[in-house]
Design an enzyme around this catalytic site. Sequence first.
Site, short mmCIF file in Angstrom:
data_model
loop_
_atom_site.label_atom_id
_atom_site.label_comp_id
_atom_site.label_asym_id
_atom_site.label_seq_id
_atom_site.Cartn_x
_atom_site.Cartn_y
_atom_site.Cartn_z
N ASP B 171 -10.79 -6.26 3.09
CA ASP B 171 -9.25 -5.93 2.62
C ASP B 171 -8.37 -6.78 3.39
OD1 ASP B 171 -11.04 -4.08 1.67
OD2 ASP B 171 -9.38 -2.37 1.97
N LYS B 235 -4.49 -3.39 -3.68
CA LYS B 235 -4.55 -2.19 -2.85
C LYS B 235 -3.03 -1.98 -2.47
CE LYS B 235 -6.07 -0.83 1.47
NZ LYS B 235 -7.29 -0.89 2.77
N LYS B 271 -6.58 0.33 -5.51
CA LYS B 271 -6.99 1.17 -4.71
C LYS B 271 -5.74 1.79 -3.78
CE LYS B 271 -9.11 1.37 0.13
NZ LYS B 271 -9.85 0.49 1.25
#
Lengths: 295, 335
Positions: B171, B235, B271
């Site tokens: 991430d 995300k 996400k």
Amino acid sequence: MSDRLNVLKTYKLYVGGKFPRSESGRVYEVTDAKGKWLANAPLASRKDARDAVVAARKAFGGWSGATAYNRGQILYRVAEMLEGRRDQYVREVAEAEGLSKAKAGEQVDAAIDRWVWYAGWTDKIAQVVGGGNPVAGPFFNLSSPEPTGVVAVLAPRKSSFLGLVSVIAPVIATGNTAVVVASETSPLPALSLGEVLATSDLPGGVVNILSGRTAEIAAPLAAHQDVNAIDLAGADEALAKELEIAAADNLKRVLRPQPVDNWAATSGTDRMTAFLETKTVWHPTGSLGASGSAY
Amino acid sequence: MRTGLYSRYARRYARLVTMPTTAPNALSDVTASDSTLRRFLHGLPGVDAVGLEARAASLGTRSIKTTAKAYAIDLAISMVDLTTLEGADTPGKVRALGAKAVRPDPTDRTTPATAAVCVYPDMVATAKEAVAGSAVKVASVATAFPAGRAPIAVKLADVREAVAAGADEIDMVIDRGAFLAGNYMKVYDEITAVKEACGTSARLKVIFETGELSTYDNIRRASWLGMLAGADFIKTSTGKVAVNATPANTLLMLEAVRDFRAQTGVQVGVKPAGGIRTSKDAVKFLVLVNETAGEDWLDNHWFRFGASSLLNDLLMQRQKLATGRYSGPDYVTVD
């Protein structure tokens, strides 16, 4: 001369220090003792009960952690606020129970006195039911009462205000938080009590008041895994049995309905001790010296 | 439909429709230079903020009950990236988290495992060990999370360390300063460099920190920029700022991945992270996914929740459905 329009009061639930309508949007008609319409009260659903338990659980840490002295001050403040709105409660109790002004006044006075009485108990109950225990060893052995947790309270069906106060005050005086199901037939004094609690320094969520069908709201409360105790004062025999069975699942403390003829009589400390746990601590005093004592 | 059956099917199907995530031909020329990239991103249609929020709010009013609710809760559990990103993380806490990810509710073995655990790079090895032998993945934040204010060499080293330690997913945070200054090419180059550092073994999630991008237009531009640069997932946020995942900004990103696949054939995951705490919220997000991107995204290969406390609420709701009694925090772990 112009007649004023009536300003009717919208009675609402009291949950988490706020006054929401029922999540279900339902209401039901509340009548006085003779069947005359008084107001619409919210008809709470099981989701309202769930939300009330969440609010009560959230408030528990702060309320049970507050000093007993502080709790006493706050409860006394509640009594002060009640006194200021005495006329309103006299009217509501008179209508709900079909009493004369004078008789209703006696009920309200007794309820306020009851509240003051329990306010005094907050920092004294520990001396009565706790203390040091004599043990055969080099230990201090201390027992102290601790609040049980979230308590579901079914308010008495008949005594709409004095009975209500007599079941709520002992529960919260010791540091529990409460989810109260008001009397099904006369919930208005209970819903008005929420307004007093909201303006007397009582943290939101310590007392949550629901109105509606007792059987409908009490069933999920009795089965709720996060409710630690239930007071069945307002349940009839059949309902009380059913609720006690449901409550057995997570070993809730259950206070069975007591035959109460006269709520004006003091109940002693029983209603407080019913929702207390005893914590006992063994604390070493250190090794005994040659003389037989370490001090 | 039974969950297990469905997700297995979807996963197999997903592989068939997915192309390798390289910059596709249709859009390859937009990244040719700083000015073409800027022209493309600023040429994206503006976002109707009022309409977007109204759409997100109206999709949040769906009533999901009984069997549909049970399906949604199990699906949501399988999509959770169980996250702990604190300075106080210890190996013990990470191991406990790993155990919980593999078997979220030890009292009910039919509970699905979560998708992944998400930790800081230095905890990857510990997490990997904790979830060994299960399908649970290990995701690691990297690139100087959460601020992203470090030289590119440091960021890349951060990523390589995490990948070497066995992270299945990375991430990364984008350089919001560069993005807001209009230096899109710098952001693009960083993402491609990180993607390269991830190699073939790790999937790349790109965090935009939507709370710092200030406008919906910026979120749309960032989404396209991320996807053009080869993100496997986009995300919303780090969970470290005031505004995290909201239904509106997630809806916007879902529209972006849907449009991107329509144009290029490449599917990208989404996400939302931070601020999703209740089952009710999670189910609302699933409705958004189904109604916006479509069923293809209703799988933990393509949609994740970055959360920690959400899992406990999902488990309590699951217990309520199974037993008919409301459950309480005494019956789930304290994380």
